[in-house]
Design a protein around this motif. Structure first.
Motif, short mmCIF file in Angstrom:
data_model
loop_
_atom_site.label_atom_id
_atom_site.label_comp_id
_atom_site.label_asym_id
_atom_site.label_seq_id
_atom_site.Cartn_x
_atom_site.Cartn_y
_atom_site.Cartn_z
N GLU A 162 54.61 44.76 46.04
CA GLU A 162 54.75 44.42 44.63
C GLU A 162 53.92 45.33 43.74
O GLU A 162 54.37 45.78 42.69
CB GLU A 162 54.36 42.96 44.41
CG GLU A 162 54.43 42.49 42.97
CD GLU A 162 55.83 42.42 42.40
OE1 GLU A 162 55.96 42.41 41.16
OE2 GLU A 162 56.79 42.36 43.20
N GLU A 163 52.68 45.62 44.18
CA GLU A 163 51.80 46.46 43.36
C GLU A 163 52.33 47.89 43.25
O GLU A 163 52.13 48.54 42.22
CB GLU A 163 50.37 46.45 43.91
CG GLU A 163 50.20 47.03 45.30
CD GLU A 163 50.38 45.99 46.41
OE1 GLU A 163 49.90 46.25 47.53
OE2 GLU A 163 50.99 44.94 46.15
N VAL A 164 53.02 48.36 44.28
CA VAL A 164 53.61 49.69 44.24
C VAL A 164 54.82 49.69 43.30
O VAL A 164 54.98 50.58 42.47
CB VAL A 164 54.03 50.16 45.66
CG1 VAL A 164 54.81 51.47 45.58
CG2 VAL A 164 52.81 50.31 46.55
N ALA A 165 55.66 48.68 43.43
CA ALA A 165 56.84 48.59 42.57
C ALA A 165 56.44 48.48 41.10
O ALA A 165 57.08 49.09 40.23
CB ALA A 165 57.69 47.38 42.98
N VAL A 192 69.74 48.74 44.14
CA VAL A 192 68.89 49.74 43.50
C VAL A 192 68.84 49.52 41.99
O VAL A 192 67.76 49.56 41.38
CB VAL A 192 69.39 51.17 43.82
CG1 VAL A 192 68.68 52.20 42.94
CG2 VAL A 192 69.17 51.49 45.29
N ILE A 193 69.99 49.28 41.39
CA ILE A 193 70.06 49.08 39.94
C ILE A 193 69.28 47.83 39.53
O ILE A 193 68.54 47.83 38.54
CB ILE A 193 71.53 49.00 39.49
CG1 ILE A 193 72.20 50.37 39.67
CG2 ILE A 193 71.63 48.52 38.04
CD1 ILE A 193 73.71 50.33 39.54
N GLU A 194 69.43 46.76 40.30
CA GLU A 194 68.69 45.52 40.00
C GLU A 194 67.18 45.75 40.15
O GLU A 194 66.39 45.32 39.29
CB GLU A 194 69.14 44.41 40.95
CG GLU A 194 68.45 43.08 40.69
CD GLU A 194 68.92 41.99 41.63
OE1 GLU A 194 68.39 40.86 41.54
OE2 GLU A 194 69.81 42.25 42.47
N PHE A 195 66.78 46.43 41.20
CA PHE A 195 65.37 46.72 41.45
C PHE A 195 64.79 47.58 40.32
O PHE A 195 63.70 47.31 39.80
CB PHE A 195 65.23 47.43 42.80
CG PHE A 195 63.82 47.73 43.22
CD1 PHE A 195 63.07 46.79 43.90
CD2 PHE A 195 63.26 48.98 42.97
CE1 PHE A 195 61.76 47.08 44.29
CE2 PHE A 195 61.96 49.27 43.36
CZ PHE A 195 61.21 48.31 44.03
N ALA A 196 65.54 48.63 39.96
CA ALA A 196 65.07 49.54 38.90
C ALA A 196 64.96 48.83 37.57
O ALA A 196 64.03 49.06 36.79
CB ALA A 196 66.02 50.73 38.79
N GLY A 197 65.92 47.96 37.26
CA GLY A 197 65.86 47.21 36.02
C GLY A 197 64.69 46.25 35.97
O GLY A 197 64.04 46.10 34.93
N LYS A 198 64.38 45.63 37.10
CA LYS A 198 63.28 44.67 37.16
C LYS A 198 61.94 45.34 36.91
O LYS A 198 61.07 44.79 36.20
CB LYS A 198 63.28 43.99 38.53
CG LYS A 198 62.14 43.00 38.72
CD LYS A 198 62.21 42.34 40.10
CE LYS A 198 61.05 41.37 40.31
NZ LYS A 198 61.11 40.71 41.65
N TYR A 199 61.77 46.56 37.47
CA TYR A 199 60.46 47.22 37.40
C TYR A 199 60.43 48.41 36.44
O TYR A 199 59.45 49.14 36.40
CB TYR A 199 60.05 47.68 38.81
CG TYR A 199 59.78 46.53 39.75
CD1 TYR A 199 58.63 45.78 39.64
CD2 TYR A 199 60.72 46.19 40.74
CE1 TYR A 199 58.38 44.71 40.51
CE2 TYR A 199 60.48 45.13 41.61
CZ TYR A 199 59.31 44.40 41.49
OH TYR A 199 59.08 43.35 42.34
N ASN A 200 61.50 48.61 35.68
CA ASN A 200 61.56 49.72 34.72
C ASN A 200 61.33 51.07 35.41
O ASN A 200 60.47 51.86 35.02
CB ASN A 200 60.53 49.52 33.60
CG ASN A 200 60.79 50.44 32.41
OD1 ASN A 200 61.94 50.78 32.11
ND2 ASN A 200 59.74 50.86 31.73
N ILE A 201 62.13 51.33 36.43
CA ILE A 201 62.03 52.54 37.23
C ILE A 201 63.24 53.43 36.96
O ILE A 201 64.38 52.97 36.95
CB ILE A 201 61.96 52.20 38.73
CG1 ILE A 201 60.65 51.48 39.05
CG2 ILE A 201 62.09 53.45 39.60
CD1 ILE A 201 60.57 50.92 40.45
#
Length: 392
Positions: A162-165, A192-201
């Motif tokens: 979590e801290e890395v994300a 990937v899209i969901e993950f990126a949206g969650k963490y602003n990546i």
């Protein structure tokens, strides 16, 4: 005089393929007939219609002046039309495409646009070395996402701490994949899209091998998945599709603000792609695609020959659906490096140790299908005759 190198250069490892080229040169100088299955550089010729367009464009004095740093609008329109025809993706050529001096250049430079000293970037391991190199040059710290065979060589996003994300600013992905030959489906891209949206990546997808697929398989574009343009861009080029690796022309497409930032950086450090080469690339993208179909057929035949040959020697390899690479485990008792050295010394065949693509490449090696069939047969025979009895 001795001049002290900058830390950013001192910290860089030697580029993998530069070392391979040096070894090949040394062996050839010693009179060894080397068969190189190492570097993935197409041995097939650039199609005639592309060369003819280049010949025409290079004689036009208009093309001898500075080009636009972001690419001619006609070139960007051609890229947008190609995305529409190939993937059904709507791309605005004015704001969502930027030309590149080959996709490698853009992949290296995108980190300069978004990463600061000490930032974190998510990088696949094993993976194309330039993902990490560009980030390191920008002062960032790569967090390596392991690609395991049991997961189909897809990163396990849930395993990222979590801290890395939370800290990560960018993520690189690449499918069809170099070096493993793995492919990704819609479910993975949605994750990937969901993950990126969650963490602003910011997601950077390298799609260089999308047209190099076999057995009727058609790879997806990241951009055709809903929400992709909200979180990322895709890098592509004509290098592999039309055997134009030396021509150096490609593009990035997707999120308009990211495309704009990359274009702004490029306007300050290069003068764009020679217009005649842009016209040549357009001829490839809009012209007859029979050469691409022929290319696929040739590589598929070579793939089958190489995989079947290694399986007869004791391997249990699956035939990759895409790319012109075969990713294989080393025999027991060997490391990636020791097996590559054995094959070179005893058989005169260059294979690439998997560790050249990251720590998770340990225990594997990569072979490229960029030599003619008779050379593949010769390579297989040399390995069988010289080291086959001690492999397993």
């Amino acid at each position: 005089m001795n001049f002290e190198e900058a830390h950013r250069i001192r910290n860089l490892p030697p580029y993998l393929f530069a070392r391979i080229e040096k070894i090949v040169a040394q062996k050839k100088e010693a009179g060894v007939d080397i068969i190189s299955l190492g570097i993935g550089d197409p041995d097939l010729p650039t199609p005639d219609n592309i060369i003819e367009e280049m010949n025409k464009a290079i004689r036009n004095p208009v093309n001898h002046q500075y080009p636009s740093s972001v690419g001619m609008l006609s070139y960007r329109r051609t890229v947008a039309d190609w995305y529409k025809n190939r993937f059904g993706v709507e791309i605005d050529p004015a704001t969502e495409v930027v030309s590149l001096i080959g996709s490698k250049e853009g992949i290296a430079h995108i980190s300069w646009c978004y990463l600061n000293q000490g930032d974190t970037v998510l990088v696949p391991d094993p993976g194309y070395p330039v993902y990490a190199v560009g980030a390191i040059l920008a002062g960032a710290e790569p967090y390596y996402m392991p690609l395991h065979e049991k997961n189909g060589f897809l990163p396990d996003l849930a395993a990222i701490p979590e801290e890395v994300a939370q800290k990560a600013k960018m993520m690189f992905i690449n499918y069809p994949n170099n070096p493993t030959g793995a492919v990704a489906d819609e479910t993975f891209y949605k994750e990937v899209i969901e993950f990126a949206g969650k963490y602003n990546i910011l997601v950077c997808h390298d799609a260089a091998y999308s047209e190099m697929a076999y057995d009727g398989y058609k790879p997806l574009s990241f951009l055709q998945i809903p929400g992709a343009k909200e979180v990322g861009i895709e890098f592509h080029s004509v290098s592999k599709t039309y055997n134009m690796t030396g021509w150096r022309v490609g593009w990035a497409a997707g999120n308009a603000s990211v495309v704009k930032a990359l274009g702004r950086l490029k306007s300050n450090i290069d003068s764009g792609v020679f217009q005649a080469i842009q016209y040549a690339a357009m001829a490839g993208l809009t012209g007859p695609q029979d050469s691409v179909e022929k290319m696929r057929s040739i590589y598929q035949e070579r793939r089958d020959m190489l995989v079947d040959g290694f399986n007869k020697l004791g391997w249990k390899l699956q035939k990759p659906k895409a790319t012109f690479y075969v990713w294989a485990p080393v025999p027991k008792g060997h490391t990636s490096e020791s097996f590559a050295e054995l094959v070179l010394d005893k058989a005169g065949v260059i294979i690439t140790p998997g560790t050249g693509y990251g720590q998770m490449g340990a225990g594997y090696f990569r072979m490229a299908l960029t030599v003619e069939k008779d050379r593949i047969v010769e390579a297989l025979n040399r390995i069988k005759d010289n080291i086959g009895k001690v492999l397993f």
